[in-house]
Design a protein around this motif. Sequence first.
Motif, PDB file in Angstrom:
ATOM      1  N   SER A  32       0.853  -1.186   0.000  1.00 36.19           N
ATOM      2  CA  SER A  32       0.000   0.000   0.000  1.00 36.19           C
ATOM      3  C   SER A  32       0.895   1.244   0.000  1.00 36.19           C
ATOM      4  O   SER A  32       1.772   1.365   0.866  1.00 36.19           O
ATOM      5  CB  SER A  32      -0.883   0.003   1.256  1.00 36.19           C
ATOM      6  OG  SER A  32      -1.323   1.313   1.555  1.00 36.19           O
ATOM      7  N   THR A  33       0.676   2.140  -0.945  1.00 40.18           N
ATOM      8  CA  THR A  33       1.507   3.352  -0.973  1.00 40.18           C
ATOM      9  C   THR A  33       1.254   4.210   0.270  1.00 40.18           C
ATOM     10  O   THR A  33       2.137   4.959   0.685  1.00 40.18           O
ATOM     11  CB  THR A  33       1.254   4.180  -2.251  1.00 40.18           C
ATOM     12  OG1 THR A  33      -0.142   4.493  -2.334  1.00 40.18           O
ATOM     13  CG2 THR A  33       1.708   3.437  -3.500  1.00 40.18           C
ATOM     14  N   GLN A  56      -0.581  -2.420  -6.417  1.00 41.58           N
ATOM     15  CA  GLN A  56      -0.613  -2.609  -4.958  1.00 41.58           C
ATOM     16  C   GLN A  56      -1.205  -3.988  -4.665  1.00 41.58           C
ATOM     17  O   GLN A  56      -2.171  -4.402  -5.307  1.00 41.58           O
ATOM     18  CB  GLN A  56      -1.496  -1.563  -4.280  1.00 41.58           C
ATOM     19  CG  GLN A  56      -1.005  -0.129  -4.411  1.00 41.58           C
ATOM     20  CD  GLN A  56      -1.903   0.842  -3.649  1.00 41.58           C
ATOM     21  OE1 GLN A  56      -1.483   1.496  -2.718  1.00 41.58           O
ATOM     22  NE2 GLN A  56      -3.149   0.943  -4.064  1.00 41.58           N
ATOM     23  N   ARG A  60      -5.764  -0.146   0.066  1.00 40.46           N
ATOM     24  CA  ARG A  60      -6.919  -0.109   0.970  1.00 40.46           C
ATOM     25  C   ARG A  60      -7.629   1.230   0.945  1.00 40.46           C
ATOM     26  O   ARG A  60      -7.041   2.270   0.615  1.00 40.46           O
ATOM     27  CB  ARG A  60      -6.506  -0.473   2.395  1.00 40.46           C
ATOM     28  CG  ARG A  60      -5.390   0.374   2.920  1.00 40.46           C
ATOM     29  CD  ARG A  60      -4.819  -0.210   4.205  1.00 40.46           C
ATOM     30  NE  ARG A  60      -3.634   0.542   4.574  1.00 40.46           N
ATOM     31  CZ  ARG A  60      -3.673   1.722   5.175  1.00 40.46           C
ATOM     32  NH1 ARG A  60      -4.823   2.256   5.502  1.00 40.46           N
ATOM     33  NH2 ARG A  60      -2.545   2.350   5.463  1.00 40.46           N
ATOM     34  N   GLY A  61      -8.905   1.165   1.298  1.00 40.64           N
ATOM     35  CA  GLY A  61      -9.721   2.370   1.389  1.00 40.64           C
ATOM     36  C   GLY A  61     -10.233   2.547   2.798  1.00 40.64           C
ATOM     37  O   GLY A  61      -9.715   1.922   3.731  1.00 40.64           O
ATOM     38  N   ARG A  62     -11.235   3.393   2.944  1.00 37.55           N
ATOM     39  CA  ARG A  62     -11.805   3.604   4.278  1.00 37.55           C
ATOM     40  C   ARG A  62     -12.540   2.354   4.729  1.00 37.55           C
ATOM     41  O   ARG A  62     -12.965   1.554   3.934  1.00 37.55           O
ATOM     42  CB  ARG A  62     -12.769   4.791   4.245  1.00 37.55           C
ATOM     43  CG  ARG A  62     -12.043   6.124   4.121  1.00 37.55           C
ATOM     44  CD  ARG A  62     -13.005   7.254   3.857  1.00 37.55           C
ATOM     45  NE  ARG A  62     -13.761   7.649   5.022  1.00 37.55           N
ATOM     46  CZ  ARG A  62     -15.101   7.596   5.093  1.00 37.55           C
ATOM     47  NH1 ARG A  62     -15.804   7.141   4.093  1.00 37.55           N
ATOM     48  NH2 ARG A  62     -15.730   8.012   6.183  1.00 37.55           N
ATOM     49  N   LYS A 128     -18.003   5.438  -9.312  1.00 34.11           N
ATOM     50  CA  LYS A 128     -16.807   5.872  -8.583  1.00 34.11           C
ATOM     51  C   LYS A 128     -15.562   5.832  -9.477  1.00 34.11           C
ATOM     52  O   LYS A 128     -15.196   4.787 -10.008  1.00 34.11           O
ATOM     53  CB  LYS A 128     -16.620   4.992  -7.348  1.00 34.11           C
ATOM     54  CG  LYS A 128     -15.464   5.425  -6.463  1.00 34.11           C
ATOM     55  CD  LYS A 128     -15.608   4.874  -5.056  1.00 34.11           C
ATOM     56  CE  LYS A 128     -14.334   5.008  -4.256  1.00 34.11           C
ATOM     57  NZ  LYS A 128     -14.504   4.690  -2.839  1.00 34.11           N
TER      58      LYS A 128
HETATM   59  C1  BTN Z   1     -11.656   4.731  -0.519  1.00 40.69           C
HETATM   60  O1  BTN Z   1     -12.316   4.682  -1.552  1.00 40.69           O
HETATM   61  O2  BTN Z   1     -12.140   4.371   0.581  1.00 40.69           O
HETATM   62  C2  BTN Z   1     -10.255   5.264  -0.565  1.00 40.69           C
HETATM   63  C3  BTN Z   1      -9.381   4.496  -1.516  1.00 40.69           C
HETATM   64  C4  BTN Z   1      -7.952   4.998  -1.513  1.00 40.69           C
HETATM   65  C5  BTN Z   1      -7.039   4.164  -2.401  1.00 40.69           C
HETATM   66  C6  BTN Z   1      -5.660   4.753  -2.499  1.00 40.69           C
HETATM   67  S1  BTN Z   1      -4.677   3.942  -3.736  1.00 40.69           S
HETATM   68  C7  BTN Z   1      -3.253   4.765  -3.152  1.00 40.69           C
HETATM   69  C8  BTN Z   1      -3.335   4.755  -1.643  1.00 40.69           C
HETATM   70  N1  BTN Z   1      -2.821   3.504  -1.115  1.00 40.69           N
HETATM   71  C9  BTN Z   1      -3.770   2.795  -0.502  1.00 40.69           C
HETATM   72  O3  BTN Z   1      -3.586   1.691   0.049  1.00 40.69           O
HETATM   73  N2  BTN Z   1      -4.929   3.458  -0.524  1.00 40.69           N
HETATM   74  C10 BTN Z   1      -4.819   4.712  -1.229  1.00 40.69           C
END
Ligand code: BTN
Length: 238
Positions: A32-33, A56, A60-62, A128
């Motif tokens: 994950s960046t 990646q 991950r997101g929220r 999205k």
């Molecule tokens: C979301 O939709 O909940 C947020 C998604 C965010 C994704 C980006 S990709 C670059 C960065 N690295 C991650 O692991 N997540 C964010």
Amino acid sequence: MSDFDPARVEADLRAQSTGLGLPLVFVRETESTNDDAKQAARAGAPEGAAFVADAQTRGRGRRGHAWHSPAGENLYVSFVLRPNLPVASTPPLSLVAGLAVVDAASRYVPAEKLRIKWPNDVYLDGRKLAGILVEGLTAGDRCSAVIVGIGLNVHTRAFPEPIADTATSLALLAHRPLDRSEIFVALCGALEARMREHLEHGIAHTVRALASLDYLAGKTVSIDGISGVAQGITPDGR
Ligand code: BTN
């Protein structure tokens, strides 16, 4: 050949004096960046540093959601920002980043089809397009660094379940060729400008800029079992 060329990106950022995006760390694959940026921020990475991956494995997101991150297709980037803000003022930075994504994306797709869905999504034609994950490193009640992670779908044309019918990409509506290096440079310039405005004029100004882009305004929403019609974003970004 990949359309993300770190050497070209660095040269273009320097040529247009965009500090955000430099130094640039690009890797073929990472978990994950956001984690990379967080680790680097703890070790002293400067304001503006960007961590980009071609793929990646644990994007991950929220709320623990996974972020679809196949190789060679989209932009996965996390910026280290060091605004002098209290911890409580960092969540609205996802709205600032949303505005920057809209600025960059509107060069490629019809601007009138772009919306920001509070608090951290960018929508294109009802689906999205991008997600934003803001995470803070704290020092007392101040933020020592804020990690702004952005996933922007560029080339992907078919998404897997469960996002097959809800996700989209620039490629599906673009009116000109797409190049991830160029989009990234545009994104860096836009985020730098939107952050500067936000820090100078405050959250109410940012919310005004968002008013015509608010995806939820006028829609029925349910939160904790209560339904109502969203009236818009409050001047403090809630
Ligand atoms: C979301 O939709 O909940 C947020 C998604 C965010 C994704 C980006 S990709 C670059 C960065 N690295 C991650 O692991 N997540 C964010």
